[in-house]
Design a protein around this motif. Structure first.
Motif, PDB file in Angstrom:
ATOM      1  N   HIS A   1       0.604  -1.168   0.148  1.00  0.00           N
ATOM      2  CA  HIS A   1       0.165   0.015   0.089  1.00  0.00           C
ATOM      3  C   HIS A   1       0.885   1.100  -0.126  1.00  0.00           C
ATOM      4  O   HIS A   1       0.434   2.191  -0.795  1.00  0.00           O
ATOM      5  N   GLY A   2       2.207   1.292   0.465  1.00  0.00           N
ATOM      6  CA  GLY A   2       2.907   2.318   0.496  1.00  0.00           C
ATOM      7  C   GLY A   2       3.393   2.767  -0.747  1.00  0.00           C
ATOM      8  O   GLY A   2       3.728   3.691  -0.926  1.00  0.00           O
ATOM      9  N   LEU A   3       3.685   1.636  -1.651  1.00  0.00           N
ATOM     10  CA  LEU A   3       4.022   2.019  -2.822  1.00  0.00           C
ATOM     11  C   LEU A   3       3.092   2.480  -3.960  1.00  0.00           C
ATOM     12  O   LEU A   3       3.162   3.377  -4.488  1.00  0.00           O
TER      13      LEU A   3
ATOM     14  N   PRO B   1      -2.736 -10.669  -9.449  1.00  0.00           N
ATOM     15  CA  PRO B   1      -1.615 -11.269  -9.451  1.00  0.00           C
ATOM     16  C   PRO B   1      -0.358 -10.718 -10.296  1.00  0.00           C
ATOM     17  O   PRO B   1      -0.382 -10.613 -11.465  1.00  0.00           O
ATOM     18  N   GLY B   2       0.784 -11.039  -9.534  1.00  0.00           N
ATOM     19  CA  GLY B   2       1.860 -10.290 -10.225  1.00  0.00           C
ATOM     20  C   GLY B   2       2.266  -8.983  -9.746  1.00  0.00           C
ATOM     21  O   GLY B   2       3.365  -8.354 -10.024  1.00  0.00           O
ATOM     22  N   THR B   3       1.571  -8.521  -9.051  1.00  0.00           N
ATOM     23  CA  THR B   3       1.741  -7.324  -8.284  1.00  0.00           C
ATOM     24  C   THR B   3       1.855  -7.430  -6.657  1.00  0.00           C
ATOM     25  O   THR B   3       1.225  -8.402  -6.244  1.00  0.00           O
ATOM     26  N   THR B   4       2.282  -6.663  -6.055  1.00  0.00           N
ATOM     27  CA  THR B   4       2.366  -6.791  -4.541  1.00  0.00           C
ATOM     28  C   THR B   4       1.163  -6.629  -3.745  1.00  0.00           C
ATOM     29  O   THR B   4       0.815  -7.378  -2.715  1.00  0.00           O
TER      30      THR B   4
ATOM     31  N   PHE C   1      -1.640  -8.315  -4.473  1.00  0.00           N
ATOM     32  CA  PHE C   1      -2.363  -9.417  -4.544  1.00  0.00           C
ATOM     33  C   PHE C   1      -1.526 -10.611  -3.523  1.00  0.00           C
ATOM     34  O   PHE C   1      -2.381 -11.181  -2.731  1.00  0.00           O
ATOM     35  N   ILE C   2      -0.264 -10.203  -3.159  1.00  0.00           N
ATOM     36  CA  ILE C   2       0.590 -11.212  -2.210  1.00  0.00           C
ATOM     37  C   ILE C   2      -0.209 -10.708  -0.695  1.00  0.00           C
ATOM     38  O   ILE C   2      -0.543 -11.673   0.085  1.00  0.00           O
ATOM     39  N   GLY C   3      -0.234  -9.307  -0.373  1.00  0.00           N
ATOM     40  CA  GLY C   3      -0.695  -9.121   0.921  1.00  0.00           C
ATOM     41  C   GLY C   3      -2.307  -9.558   1.011  1.00  0.00           C
ATOM     42  O   GLY C   3      -2.334 -10.124   1.985  1.00  0.00           O
ATOM     43  N   GLU C   4      -2.856  -9.109   0.108  1.00  0.00           N
ATOM     44  CA  GLU C   4      -4.404  -9.642   0.289  1.00  0.00           C
ATOM     45  C   GLU C   4      -4.675 -11.202   0.259  1.00  0.00           C
ATOM     46  O   GLU C   4      -5.430 -11.420   1.061  1.00  0.00           O
TER      47      GLU C   4
ATOM     48  N   PHE D   1       8.533  -7.087  -6.426  1.00  0.00           N
ATOM     49  CA  PHE D   1       8.194  -7.612  -5.517  1.00  0.00           C
ATOM     50  C   PHE D   1       6.971  -8.636  -5.449  1.00  0.00           C
ATOM     51  O   PHE D   1       6.514  -9.299  -4.477  1.00  0.00           O
ATOM     52  N   GLY D   2       6.127  -8.097  -6.588  1.00  0.00           N
ATOM     53  CA  GLY D   2       4.978  -8.932  -6.655  1.00  0.00           C
ATOM     54  C   GLY D   2       5.157 -10.452  -7.189  1.00  0.00           C
ATOM     55  O   GLY D   2       4.834 -11.558  -6.779  1.00  0.00           O
ATOM     56  N   PHE D   3       6.290 -10.610  -7.961  1.00  0.00           N
ATOM     57  CA  PHE D   3       6.826 -11.894  -8.458  1.00  0.00           C
ATOM     58  C   PHE D   3       7.895 -12.334  -7.537  1.00  0.00           C
ATOM     59  O   PHE D   3       8.084 -13.655  -7.387  1.00  0.00           O
TER      60      PHE D   3
END
Length: 496
Positions: A334-336, A385-388, A390-393, A462-464
């Motif tokens: 979210h910061g980015l 998917p492929g972005t940061t 996606f990973i956090g949520e 960082f998403g990947f």
């Protein structure tokens, strides 16, 4: 390492601000920018060295610095672990971006604005380094002053109202936390966090103390229903102010929940988990629905921030690895992404003087580079998917499902709603009916494009490949979870 690196990264921006105040003339805007930019970049490089030197296999606090203050009553004690180092990196990274972004948008008192940004960086990094409750509180509350000035002096038409609303909400929320800190000193005889962590606060005190700290962190997060100050603050703040508010200031509360609420009051944290879950889910769904109705892009992104921070508080109080690591990653993501979205709105506002969605349409025809980057950030915000994002949520929802499947199902509706309001905004602004009044707009310049491209690449990289972030926080998160489980087991045994 004998070099006081934590004190250096805390006070280097303050020294830069002092140098700017003493030696830069009012009419020398270029020299003010060069000094502040040099200071912030130097600090960022120093923080990167700190991250590189950080031992990811060490579970305790590292780079500890300690000095007696006020006749031994308070210790100026600093230290970092796998959670705080990541927020320090984020802070040091976002600050030079804020400085660069204000070059074209701040038309008056640029020198004073840059001083406020640098001093704010000092206070924020101090929050993430503090290991004494009093020192933490001083840094935590001191950050209100420069942010109040940033909104109140350089903000929009309703800047004074928004600045006072921001100040009063956040200050009043912290009064109870100060009372709780004083009580903790009376109870255990110290405000040193590491000592309190070892001594353990008695169960009968934990509930009220938890609520006192919660009153402060809930406002700063912000959680529903004490969230109303944030949209006003974002709308009236200048672009750089919105960036630093969304990207960093909101994260101080998430850090506070992880460090203090879970660390000092594990039994109370477990007891109040249903309350946090309810407030988080209401925030996710309610603010997402409100975002759907917004015509101001800044206000829409502000309500989106509240919804995303709802995922953060949800993940923290799952007390499992997926949930806590997901909440951490969500805050960094979210910061980015929120910073980038506010910068994108700033790009359009600097060219047209409007933040209203109806003022635009068919932007892709005139600003193709901007449109491409803007769409990438929109997709990142909705968790593609492929972005940061996606990973956090995803991790938060997995952790929440392990804790309470009904809460996970309700929270997942926020993902759908986020896609609705983000894509609806992008459709109208980028691909909407061609608005010929913006036909003379120029595409993003080299400076704007460089900043947005860096944020875009980091979000995708960082998403990947999230391992550098995950590996840094992994051991610290395990310690938090183990402490929580041990405290609950001890409490269960004592009740029997």
């Amino acid at each position: 390492m004998n070099f006081p690196i934590l004190s250096t990264i805390i006070f280097l921006p303050f020294v830069g601000a002092l140098f700017l105040f003493l030696f830069s003339q009012k009419d020398e805007s270029k020299s003010s920018i060069y000094i502040s930019l040099f200071t912030s970049i130097a600090n960022f490089l120093l923080v990167l060295f700190l991250w590189y030197s950080f031992d990811k296999n060490e579970s305790g606090f590292q780079f500890i610095e300690e000095a007696i203050w006020i006749n031994g009553f308070i210790k100026f004690k600093l230290g970092i672990d796998g959670i705080s180092i990541l927020f320090i990196v984020l802070t040091a990274f976002i600050t030079p971006i804020c400085i660069i972004s204000c070059i074209n948008s701040i038309k008056k008192r640029l020198k004073e604005f840059l001083i406020a940004i640098l001093i704010l960086e000092t206070f924020i990094i101090g929050v993430f380094c503090s290991l004494d409750l009093i020192i933490f509180y001083l840094f935590f509350e001191a950050g209100l002053i420069p942010m109040f000035l940033i909104i109140g002096i350089w903000g929009g038409p309703r800047r004074v109202y928004s600045a006072y609303k921001f100040f009063l909400f956040t200050l009043l929320g912290s009064v109870l936390m100060l009372a709780a800190i004083i009580f903790i000193y009376w109870s255990v005889g110290t405000t040193d966090y590491t000592e309190i962590y070892k001594l353990k606060i008695q169960k009968e005190y934990q509930y009220l103390l938890w609520l006192a700290f919660f009153s402060s962190f809930a406002v700063k997060t912000p959680m529903w229903p004490v969230h109303t100050w944030l949209p006003d603050a974002h709308v009236e703040a200048p672009t750089a102010g919105s960036v630093i508010l969304a990207a960093i200031l909101l994260k101080m509360a998430g850090y506070g929940f992880l460090r203090f609420s879970l660390g000092m009051f594990p039994i109370a944290s477990e007891y109040f988990t249903p309350l946090v879950f309810v407030l988080s889910i209401v925030a996710i769904i309610y603010t997402s629905l409100v975002a759907l109705m917004q015509e101001d892009m800044k206000k829409l992104i502000a309500y989106s921030s509240i919804a995303h921070m709802g995922f953060v508080t949800l993940g923290i109080f799952t007390f499992n690895k997926q949930g806590i690591e997901g909440s951490m990653f969500q805050m960094l993501s979210h910061g980015l992404i929120s910073a980038a979205l506010f910068l994108c709105v700033g790009v359009l506002y600097d060219r047209t003087g409007s933040r209203m969605i109806k003022s635009y349409g068919g932007v892709v025809n005139y600003l193709p580079k901007f449109s491409l980057i803007f769409i990438i950030f929109v997709l990142g915000a909705l968790g593609l998917p492929g972005t940061t994002g996606f990973i956090g949520e995803f991790l938060v929802l997995v952790g929440t499902f392990k804790k309470n499947y009904l809460a996970a199902i309700l929270a997942s509706t926020g993902v759908v709603l986020c896609a609705a309001y983000m894509l609806w905004m992008a459709k109208r602004v980028i691909f909407g009916e061609l608005n010929k009044t913006i036909s003379k707009l120029k595409d993003i310049n080299y400076l704007e494009g460089s900043i947005l491209l860096i944020l875009c690449l980091l979000s995708i990289i960082f998403g990947f490949y999230p391992e550098p972030i995950m590996n840094t926080m992994d051991l610290t998160v395990n310690v938090i979870i183990d402490n929580h489980q041990n405290e609950l087991a001890t409490n269960l045994t004592s009740n029997k």
